[in-house]
Design a protein around this motif. Structure first.
Motif, PDB file in Angstrom:
ATOM      1  N   PRO A 534      41.187  35.647   0.479  1.00  0.00           N
ATOM      2  CA  PRO A 534      42.062  34.470   0.285  1.00  0.00           C
ATOM      3  C   PRO A 534      43.191  34.442   1.311  1.00  0.00           C
ATOM      4  CG  PRO A 534      42.557  36.152  -1.338  1.00  0.00           C
ATOM      5  CD  PRO A 534      41.345  36.642  -0.588  1.00  0.00           C
ATOM      6  N   SER A 535      43.613  33.246   1.616  1.00  0.00           N
ATOM      7  CA  SER A 535      44.740  33.067   2.532  1.00  0.00           C
ATOM      8  C   SER A 535      46.045  33.403   1.817  1.00  0.00           C
ATOM      9  CB  SER A 535      44.768  31.622   3.037  1.00  0.00           C
ATOM     10  OG  SER A 535      45.010  30.746   1.954  1.00  0.00           O
ATOM     11  N   GLU A 536      47.125  33.477   2.605  1.00  0.00           N
ATOM     12  CA  GLU A 536      48.430  33.759   2.017  1.00  0.00           C
ATOM     13  C   GLU A 536      48.846  32.654   1.062  1.00  0.00           C
ATOM     14  OE1 GLU A 536      50.192  36.459   2.214  1.00  0.00           O
ATOM     15  OE2 GLU A 536      48.673  37.405   3.478  1.00  0.00           O
ATOM     16  N   ALA A 537      48.505  31.405   1.410  1.00  0.00           N
ATOM     17  CA  ALA A 537      48.848  30.279   0.533  1.00  0.00           C
ATOM     18  C   ALA A 537      48.093  30.391  -0.790  1.00  0.00           C
ATOM     19  CB  ALA A 537      48.515  28.951   1.221  1.00  0.00           C
ATOM     20  N   ALA A 538      46.810  30.837  -0.711  1.00  0.00           N
ATOM     21  CA  ALA A 538      46.034  30.994  -1.943  1.00  0.00           C
ATOM     22  C   ALA A 538      46.605  32.115  -2.807  1.00  0.00           C
ATOM     23  CB  ALA A 538      44.578  31.287  -1.605  1.00  0.00           C
ATOM     24  N   LYS A 539      47.037  33.206  -2.175  1.00  0.00           N
ATOM     25  CA  LYS A 539      47.643  34.305  -2.940  1.00  0.00           C
ATOM     26  C   LYS A 539      48.938  33.854  -3.607  1.00  0.00           C
ATOM     27  CE  LYS A 539      45.756  38.025  -0.024  1.00  0.00           C
ATOM     28  NZ  LYS A 539      46.095  39.119   0.897  1.00  0.00           N
ATOM     29  N   LYS A 540      49.716  33.045  -2.889  1.00  0.00           N
ATOM     30  CA  LYS A 540      50.975  32.552  -3.456  1.00  0.00           C
ATOM     31  C   LYS A 540      50.699  31.640  -4.652  1.00  0.00           C
ATOM     32  CE  LYS A 540      55.236  30.135  -2.154  1.00  0.00           C
ATOM     33  NZ  LYS A 540      55.982  29.451  -1.076  1.00  0.00           N
ATOM     34  N   ALA A 541      49.679  30.782  -4.553  1.00  0.00           N
ATOM     35  CA  ALA A 541      49.315  29.900  -5.659  1.00  0.00           C
ATOM     36  C   ALA A 541      48.862  30.723  -6.869  1.00  0.00           C
ATOM     37  CB  ALA A 541      48.217  28.932  -5.239  1.00  0.00           C
ATOM     38  N   LYS A 542      48.114  31.809  -6.602  1.00  0.00           N
ATOM     39  CA  LYS A 542      47.676  32.685  -7.699  1.00  0.00           C
ATOM     40  C   LYS A 542      48.867  33.325  -8.418  1.00  0.00           C
ATOM     41  CE  LYS A 542      44.831  35.505  -9.979  1.00  0.00           C
ATOM     42  NZ  LYS A 542      45.708  36.554 -10.421  1.00  0.00           N
ATOM     43  N   ALA A 543      49.864  33.740  -7.658  1.00  0.00           N
ATOM     44  CA  ALA A 543      51.051  34.350  -8.258  1.00  0.00           C
ATOM     45  C   ALA A 543      51.793  33.344  -9.131  1.00  0.00           C
ATOM     46  CB  ALA A 543      51.977  34.887  -7.164  1.00  0.00           C
ATOM     47  N   GLU A 544      51.928  32.077  -8.672  1.00  0.00           N
ATOM     48  CA  GLU A 544      52.594  31.045  -9.474  1.00  0.00           C
ATOM     49  C   GLU A 544      51.795  30.757 -10.749  1.00  0.00           C
ATOM     50  OE1 GLU A 544      54.595  28.581  -5.730  1.00  0.00           O
ATOM     51  OE2 GLU A 544      53.054  27.677  -6.967  1.00  0.00           O
ATOM     52  N   MET A 561      46.027  25.945  -9.481  1.00  0.00           N
ATOM     53  CA  MET A 561      44.862  26.474  -8.792  1.00  0.00           C
ATOM     54  C   MET A 561      43.937  25.353  -8.300  1.00  0.00           C
ATOM     55  SD  MET A 561      45.482  29.628  -8.764  1.00  0.00           S
ATOM     56  CE  MET A 561      43.956  30.192  -8.047  1.00  0.00           C
ATOM     57  N   ASP A 562      43.797  24.278  -9.075  1.00  0.00           N
ATOM     58  CA  ASP A 562      42.944  23.156  -8.648  1.00  0.00           C
ATOM     59  C   ASP A 562      43.491  22.486  -7.390  1.00  0.00           C
ATOM     60  OD1 ASP A 562      41.949  22.048 -11.988  1.00  0.00           O
ATOM     61  OD2 ASP A 562      41.088  23.528 -10.613  1.00  0.00           O
ATOM     62  N   GLU A 563      44.817  22.276  -7.333  1.00  0.00           N
ATOM     63  CA  GLU A 563      45.413  21.647  -6.154  1.00  0.00           C
ATOM     64  C   GLU A 563      45.230  22.512  -4.901  1.00  0.00           C
ATOM     65  OE1 GLU A 563      49.000  18.736  -7.721  1.00  0.00           O
ATOM     66  OE2 GLU A 563      49.468  20.689  -6.873  1.00  0.00           O
ATOM     67  N   GLN A 564      45.395  23.829  -5.065  1.00  0.00           N
ATOM     68  CA  GLN A 564      45.245  24.717  -3.910  1.00  0.00           C
ATOM     69  C   GLN A 564      43.780  24.768  -3.454  1.00  0.00           C
ATOM     70  OE1 GLN A 564      47.674  26.045  -2.250  1.00  0.00           O
ATOM     71  NE2 GLN A 564      46.356  27.068  -0.766  1.00  0.00           N
ATOM     72  N   PHE A 565      42.854  24.718  -4.431  1.00  0.00           N
ATOM     73  CA  PHE A 565      41.441  24.758  -4.090  1.00  0.00           C
ATOM     74  C   PHE A 565      41.015  23.520  -3.289  1.00  0.00           C
ATOM     75  CE2 PHE A 565      37.154  26.227  -4.544  1.00  0.00           C
ATOM     76  CZ  PHE A 565      36.376  25.084  -4.661  1.00  0.00           C
ATOM     77  N   ASN A 566      41.637  22.383  -3.588  1.00  0.00           N
ATOM     78  CA  ASN A 566      41.298  21.144  -2.893  1.00  0.00           C
ATOM     79  C   ASN A 566      41.700  21.177  -1.414  1.00  0.00           C
ATOM     80  OD1 ASN A 566      40.183  20.010  -5.194  1.00  0.00           O
ATOM     81  ND2 ASN A 566      42.121  19.093  -5.854  1.00  0.00           N
ATOM     82  N   VAL A 567      42.729  21.947  -1.080  1.00  0.00           N
ATOM     83  CA  VAL A 567      43.221  21.967   0.310  1.00  0.00           C
ATOM     84  C   VAL A 567      42.885  23.277   1.021  1.00  0.00           C
ATOM     85  CG1 VAL A 567      45.075  20.358  -0.254  1.00  0.00           C
ATOM     86  CG2 VAL A 567      45.496  22.803  -0.411  1.00  0.00           C
ATOM     87  N   ASP A 568      42.455  24.286   0.264  1.00  0.00           N
ATOM     88  CA  ASP A 568      42.244  25.607   0.877  1.00  0.00           C
ATOM     89  C   ASP A 568      40.934  26.196   0.345  1.00  0.00           C
ATOM     90  OD1 ASP A 568      44.206  28.715   1.074  1.00  0.00           O
ATOM     91  OD2 ASP A 568      42.332  28.077   2.038  1.00  0.00           O
ATOM     92  N   PRO A 569      39.830  26.206   1.121  1.00  0.00           N
ATOM     93  CA  PRO A 569      38.541  26.720   0.638  1.00  0.00           C
ATOM     94  C   PRO A 569      38.575  28.200   0.260  1.00  0.00           C
ATOM     95  CG  PRO A 569      38.259  25.397   2.640  1.00  0.00           C
ATOM     96  CD  PRO A 569      39.719  25.619   2.491  1.00  0.00           C
ATOM     97  N   THR A 570      39.517  28.963   0.854  1.00  0.00           N
ATOM     98  CA  THR A 570      39.549  30.396   0.522  1.00  0.00           C
ATOM     99  C   THR A 570      39.990  30.660  -0.914  1.00  0.00           C
ATOM    100  OG1 THR A 570      41.834  30.646   1.280  1.00  0.00           O
ATOM    101  CG2 THR A 570      40.100  30.909   2.927  1.00  0.00           C
TER     102      THR A 570
END
Length: 593
Positions: A534-544, A561-570
């Motif tokens: 996962p990217s850093e943005a995906a890790k940050k979304a997971k923490a939130e 998580m749904d919003e991050q998945f829409n913009v970040d495939p990782t």
């Protein structure tokens, strides 16, 4: 000394509370009076107030209240002996305790439905002797003929499918034992009521019924179950539910044999009834069968009865309350009062305290006239989120008052508290006990909550087979809920959701089986690709999302998580985590008590 209804004695705990309220009211009244007038004018304006008399009057009121509570508890001392001669019937009730009575084609099962019906029948008896016979492969006299109906009901509650160790169904043995048990009673007052599904596996009940008729016994048969029948569920030692099978390994289906039961009843001059509505069916047996039989005189010898003494404390309570009314609170004025209006105002201010206390006494008297068990302890703890305390209080109430009318509701509340604690085993046990209620609404809620509990327990199972078993049982309870309450939208939604989850799980198991076969055929092939980090943005979304989960804001976590998945495939790296959030938001919450 003994008490007929000792629960009323708990009301005596109100006496110290009322004393504390009276003292507080007196102090507040005196303080307000001192604020209203100066100390110089206080003896003139409040000089007629006689505080010792007020205290005596209040003490008499408290004494009257305490004596009234003691009277409600029905004190008894001493005994009286008398020859009791009754006219009535000798009635034996035979109950089939074979395993076929566990069939649930009538709710909750055949045996439990029979127990409720027999209690209705016993409640209609007046002066008749009644006894209880349990039978399966053979018969046993569980309770001899007696006029102690409570003892028969207690013996009835102990019946289960393990009462008679010998399996099978032998109706003729129950008829034979009943004929022997009547002994030398009058020939025209012998009656036998048989509750069974009619599946006789041994003996010739019709022939035995004719012999019983020659001995003056009239037999009434009550069929339990349905002609379509159902499987016979049994619970194994590990808690799993299975069904009874025959010697060839085939599942046994128990059906009602009403033809045989009609033949048995007709052979002895009785009649057959199908147990549909318990109170109405028992009323029919009483009116059309037992009431038309000839009652005989029975000598029950000496009977010892406790002497009721409630009239003594009740009379003393009335005297104390009458004396409190006759005692004035004020002294007679020996001189003329010129300032009439201010004096009335002052008196009104001083009297406000005791008047409030007297009103409190009257209000509490009205409260004591209702049931002391109207509100079960534990509801406040549940409402405050203290589910462990609530569960403990519910269980304590069930132990101290095992025969309370609110037992089924208390079991339901215990299940709800255990569900909140995620102790699904205790929740299932309590909700299952609540299903024994006669209240159809409570049965519907019990099935609904059992469905939710089984789903959550299945969700926590690591084995897919156990998960599938729990979810399948949950689906059955949702079906029962919809049978009792077809308009229950939550049960319909949960049914569709769990059904879809079961299909997904079955597809998953099938896919896993196919993958295993392919892996076995592709030895030496390329290894499984490592998932994308996962990217850093995906890790940050997971923490939130984790923070939201800790606050039980599952919908918010899923949205992040749904919003991050829409913009970040990782973000697909956390797909299992996203699926769990979807499951939590999909299933409905359980009912609260």
């Amino acid at each position: 000394m003994t008490f007929g209804v000792p629960q009323w004695l708990w009301g005596l705990l109100l006496i110290p509370l009322l004393i504390a309220l009276f003292v507080r009211s007196e102090r507040r009244g005196l303080k307000r009076l001192q604020e209203f007038v100066s100390a110089r004018l206080l003896p003139q304006l409040a000089g007629t107030v006689n505080r010792p008399r007020r205290m005596i009057r209040f003490a008499l009121q408290l004494l009257g209240l305490a004596l009234a509570i003691v009277s409600l508890a029905q004190p008894r001392w001493g005994y009286t002996f008398e020859d009791v001669k009754r006219k009535g019937l000798d009635l034996l009730i035979a109950v089939d305790t074979s395993r076929s009575m566990l069939s649930n084609d009538v709710q909750p099962n055949r045996l439990d439905r029979v127990k409720l019906a027999i209690q209705d029948l016993i409640g209609q008896l007046q002066g008749d002797r009644v006894g209880l016979i349990a039978f399966a492969g053979r018969a046993f006299l569980q309770a001899p003929l007696t006029i102690d109906y409570d003892a028969v009901v207690e013996a009835l509650s102990d019946l289960d499918t393990k009462t008679i160790p010998e399996g099978g169904t032998n109706i003729s043995s129950a008829i034979t034992l009943a004929t022997q048990s009547f002994g030398k009673s009058a020939m025209g007052n012998r009656a036998l009521v048989v509750f069974t599904d009619g599946e006789e596996l041994s003996g010739d009940a019709v022939k035995t019924a004719k012999e019983a008729a020659d001995a003056g016994v009239r037999i009434f048969t009550v069929g339990v179950g349905t002609p379509q029948g159902s499987l016979i569920p049994v619970t194994a030692d590990d808690g799993q539910t299975s069904f009874v099978k025959d010697s060839s390994g085939q599942v046994v289906k128990s059906k009602l044999d009403d033809k045989r039961l009609r033949e048995i009843a007709q052979a002895s001059g009785g009649f057959y009834l199908h147990l549909e509505n318990g109170p109405r069916s028992m009323q029919q047996i009483q009116n059309e069968g037992l009431a038309k039989m000839q009652a005989a005189e029975m000598d029950v010898r000496l009977s010892r009865r406790p002497i009721e003494r409630y009239e003594w404390p009740l009379g003393a309570a009335l005297i104390a309350l009458a004396l409190s009314i006759l005692i004035p609170e004020r002294k007679r004025a020996r001189q003329r009062v010129f300032a009439a209006a201010p004096a009335r105002k002052a008196a009104h201010g001083v009297a406000s305290g005791p008047a409030g206390a007297t009103a409190t006494v009257a209000l509490l008297m009205m409260f004591l006239s209702s049931s002391v068990f109207a509100t079960a302890p534990g509801l406040d703890a549940y409402s405050g989120g203290k589910f462990e305390d609530a569960y403990g209080q519910f269980q304590q109430t069930l132990k101290t008052h095992p025969e309370s009318r609110a037992e089924d509701k208390l079991q339901f509340d215990s299940g709800a508290a255990a569900y909140k604690l995620k102790d699904y085993s205790k929740a299932m046990e309590s909700f299952s006990q609540a299903l024994l209620s006669r209240d159809i609404g409570l049965q519907s809620k019990g099935h609904y909550n059992l469905g939710n509990t089984l789903y959550q327990r299945g969700e926590a199972q690591k084995s897919d087979d156990k998960k599938l078993s729990d979810w399948t049982n949950a689906l059955d309870h949702y079906e029962q809920t919809l049978k009792l309450d077809p308009q229950n939208k939550e049960a319909k939604d949960n049914y569709d959701y769990v059904k879809r989850k079961i299909e997904e799980l079955k597809n998953k198991k099938q896919q896993q089986s196919q993958n295993q076969n392919q892996d076995q055929q592709q030895q030496g092939g390329q290894g499984q690709q490592k998932p994308i980090e996962p990217s850093e943005a995906a890790k940050k979304a997971k923490a939130e999302a984790d923070k939201a989960v800790l606050q039980r804001k599952y919908a918010k976590a899923l949205h992040i998580m749904d919003e991050q998945f829409n913009v970040d495939p990782t973000t697909a790296f956390y797909m299992d985590y996203i699926h769990r959030l979807q499951d939590i938001n999909g299933i409905k919450r359980t009912d609260t008590p």
